[in-house]
Design an enzyme around this catalytic site. Structure first.
Site, PDB file in Angstrom:
ATOM      1  N   ASP A 141     -40.479 -27.785 -37.613  1.00  0.00           N
ATOM      2  CA  ASP A 141     -40.901 -26.589 -36.902  1.00  0.00           C
ATOM      3  C   ASP A 141     -39.645 -25.750 -36.627  1.00  0.00           C
ATOM      4  OD1 ASP A 141     -42.495 -24.840 -35.263  1.00  0.00           O
ATOM      5  OD2 ASP A 141     -41.662 -25.866 -33.517  1.00  0.00           O
TER       6      ASP A 141
ATOM      7  N   GLU B 254     -39.444 -22.573 -33.947  1.00  0.00           N
ATOM      8  CA  GLU B 254     -39.287 -22.147 -32.555  1.00  0.00           C
ATOM      9  C   GLU B 254     -39.482 -23.322 -31.597  1.00  0.00           C
ATOM     10  OE1 GLU B 254     -40.786 -17.973 -31.646  1.00  0.00           O
ATOM     11  OE2 GLU B 254     -41.927 -18.451 -33.455  1.00  0.00           O
TER      12      GLU B 254
ATOM     13  N   ARG C 141     -51.790 -12.403 -27.407  1.00  0.00           N
ATOM     14  CA  ARG C 141     -50.474 -11.758 -27.405  1.00  0.00           C
ATOM     15  C   ARG C 141     -50.551 -10.325 -27.936  1.00  0.00           C
ATOM     16  NH1 ARG C 141     -47.045 -16.815 -30.032  1.00  0.00           N
ATOM     17  NH2 ARG C 141     -46.416 -17.803 -28.070  1.00  0.00           N
TER      18      ARG C 141
ATOM     19  N   ASP D  33     -45.412 -21.464 -37.423  1.00  0.00           N
ATOM     20  CA  ASP D  33     -46.531 -20.539 -37.223  1.00  0.00           C
ATOM     21  C   ASP D  33     -46.052 -19.135 -36.876  1.00  0.00           C
ATOM     22  OD1 ASP D  33     -48.643 -22.269 -37.755  1.00  0.00           O
ATOM     23  OD2 ASP D  33     -48.590 -23.118 -35.746  1.00  0.00           O
TER      24      ASP D  33
ATOM     25  N   LYS E 288     -49.520 -26.489 -41.319  1.00  0.00           N
ATOM     26  CA  LYS E 288     -48.455 -27.490 -41.259  1.00  0.00           C
ATOM     27  C   LYS E 288     -48.947 -28.838 -41.777  1.00  0.00           C
ATOM     28  CE  LYS E 288     -45.974 -25.330 -37.396  1.00  0.00           C
ATOM     29  NZ  LYS E 288     -45.324 -25.541 -36.100  1.00  0.00           N
TER      30      LYS E 288
END
Length: 487
Positions: A158, A160, A197, A243, A285
């Site tokens: 991953d 972040e 968001r 992502d 993923k």
């Protein structure tokens, strides 16, 4: 230790040189740095300065490893049990505790820790088969799994929270918008999280350009870049599974040296507002891990949050780094790395091959119709020999003058036959692997190769090199030089 002794104990001691990755057994060729997992062969040990050599110990007998003996045990058989509480599979190592009594009573580390002290003391850590005593034959893994095919490791990470700071949290710090504190740790459904968001950004008049300005200032987490630099020569198959979105994340990928990355994309309107998001693949993923397993790789997956759990579960080995307390408690089955030095130690032990990594059962591939609408990103694959670097076997032929090595796939398309011919010729002429490694290590890249990749990486951060060449250390270092190319 002789063969008879090894068979009697069913284990020996083994690791790999941290520089050239050759196998090290007890004897003149193994030098160990006490208190660490740093090990060198005699050849690379000799390259150190006299002062640097003083801290290393020659491993002539297992006692020279001191308290670290258990970390270097190589078992001949594969042993497996299941936790009596959660039925999780446990193998030799820190996660298996066995009750010293009649019968097969076993616990994983998580449920062992939950026991009262008096009960816990009845269990012993099964770091090697000898701990099981007379019952060890009952734990020999009998499953017939074809492990000959999937024997190369791939590491997927991953981004972040694992290698870089969370971009949305950094935007929150800059804007003060409380709602942007919500992450996958709070909302594991990434589709819902992104719609939330996007609405927040529109409400506060924040555009894609504002997000890019925030990301430009981000730096890798402490030790992350050094970890990747350490990993590249050992596993030249590193993939970022994130992502995040390509439209604003490119500065992050640049900071990390442009490893290959699978991510998602955004839809931006004419005013510069993010108006929608396109998931490249739902649960991408996990599906990426399963796809690479179908390509005969064994996968080590590393992540930090709930949206990483499916890929960690699918992989042969899953590791959490910097997880929230909520994530850690929800998934105690995964080991936790406290920082990137700890992650390096955990992956280093897996790569040392002290325990065989059994491949997981392959998942069924999704039908092509399930991905047709989402295949929007370019993936570039290129050959190495003859395109980015010279033909390695031709270089060996020129140095050794062995005529059989002039034969390539242009003359013999059956690669198995070709390698049998090469192996026979090398043995007949007394040429050993280390001589081939030295030749390949000195190969210069073809003119323009580094410049081409330096131009390509920011445009298509999904570039893979495919080669039929062997995974010898010299060739690995050549590949790393290519893929680490900077303008």
């Amino acid at each position: 230790m002789g063969v008879a002794d090894a068979m009697a104990e069913e284990f020996t001691y083994f690791c790999r040189c941290d520089v050239c990755r050759c196998s090290l057994f007890r004897g003149d060729n193994w030098y160990h740095k006490p208190g660490t997992n740093y090990d060198l062969c005699a050849r690379d040990f000799a390259k150190l300065s006299a002062e640097e050599r003083q801290v290393y110990v020659n491993i002539a007998t297992s006692s020279d490893l001191g308290s670290q003996q258990n970390e270097y045990i190589l078992e001949i058989n594969q042993y497996l049990a299941r936790c009596d509480q959660c039925s999780k599979a446990v193998s030799l190592g820190d996660d298996w505790y066995h009750k010293q009594a009649e019968g097969n009573y076993d616990l994983c580390a998580h449920h062992w820790k939950d026991l009262p002290d008096a009960t816990r003391n009845q269990y012993v850590n099964v770091y090697a088969s000898k701990v099981l005593g007379e019952r060890k034959l009952q734990y020999v893994l009998q499953e017939e799994i074809d492990i000959a095919e999937r024997d190369l490791v791939m590491v997927v990470l991953d981004v972040e929270g694992t290698l870089m700071p969370e971009a949305w949290l950094e935007l929150q710090k800059k804007t003060g918008i409380e709602g942007l504190k919500r992450t996958t740790a709070h909302e594991p459904d990434y589709d819902k999280l992104m719609r939330y968001r996007i609405n927040l950004l529109r409400e506060h008049n924040i555009k894609l350009g504002d997000m890019i300005e925030v990301v430009k200032d981000l730096k890798p987490l402490p030790g992350a870049k050094e970890f990747l630099d350490w990993l590249k020569p050992l596993v030249p198959r590193i993939l970022l599974l994130t992502d995040t979105f390509e439209e604003y994340a490119m500065p992050m990928f640049e900071q990390l040296g442009y490893p290959s990355v699978f991510c998602n994309s955004l839809v931006v309107d004419s005013d510069g507002f993010i108006c929608d998001h396109i998931l490249r693949l739902k649960d991408q993923k996990r599906k990426a891990v399963e796809s690479f397993q179908r390509l005969n790789f064994r996968v080590i997956a590393v992540g930090d949050s709930f949206n990483d759990v499916s890929m960690l579960t699918a992989a042969e080995r899953g590791i959490l780094i910097y997880p929230s307390e909520k994530v850690r408690k929800a998934h105690p089955e995964f080991p936790v790395a406290k920082d990137h030095n700890d992650l390096r130690a955990k992956i280093g032990r897996i790569l040392s091959a002290n325990k065989q990594i059994l491949p997981k059962k392959l998942a069924d591939p999704p039908p092509l119709s399930a991905t047709a609408s989402s295949r929007t990103m370019w993936l570039l694959v290129c050959n190495v020999a003859g395109f980015l670097a010279p033909e390695p076997w031709i270089a060996v032929q020129q140095r050794t003058n062995i005529p059989e090595l002039k034969v390539t796939t242009a003359q013999e398309p059956d690669y198995a036959k070709l390698m049998a011919l090469r192996s026979s010729a090398l043995r007949t002429n007394g040429v050993k692997l280390q001589q081939i490694v030295d030749i390949m290590d000195g190969l210069e890249l073809l003119p323009g190769a580094t410049q081409f990749l330096a131009w390509l990486k920011p445009i298509v951060p999904r570039t893979f090199m495919i080669t039929d060449g062997p995974e010898a250390p010299g060739l690995q270092r050549t590949l790393v030089r290519i893929f680490s190319a900077r303008p």
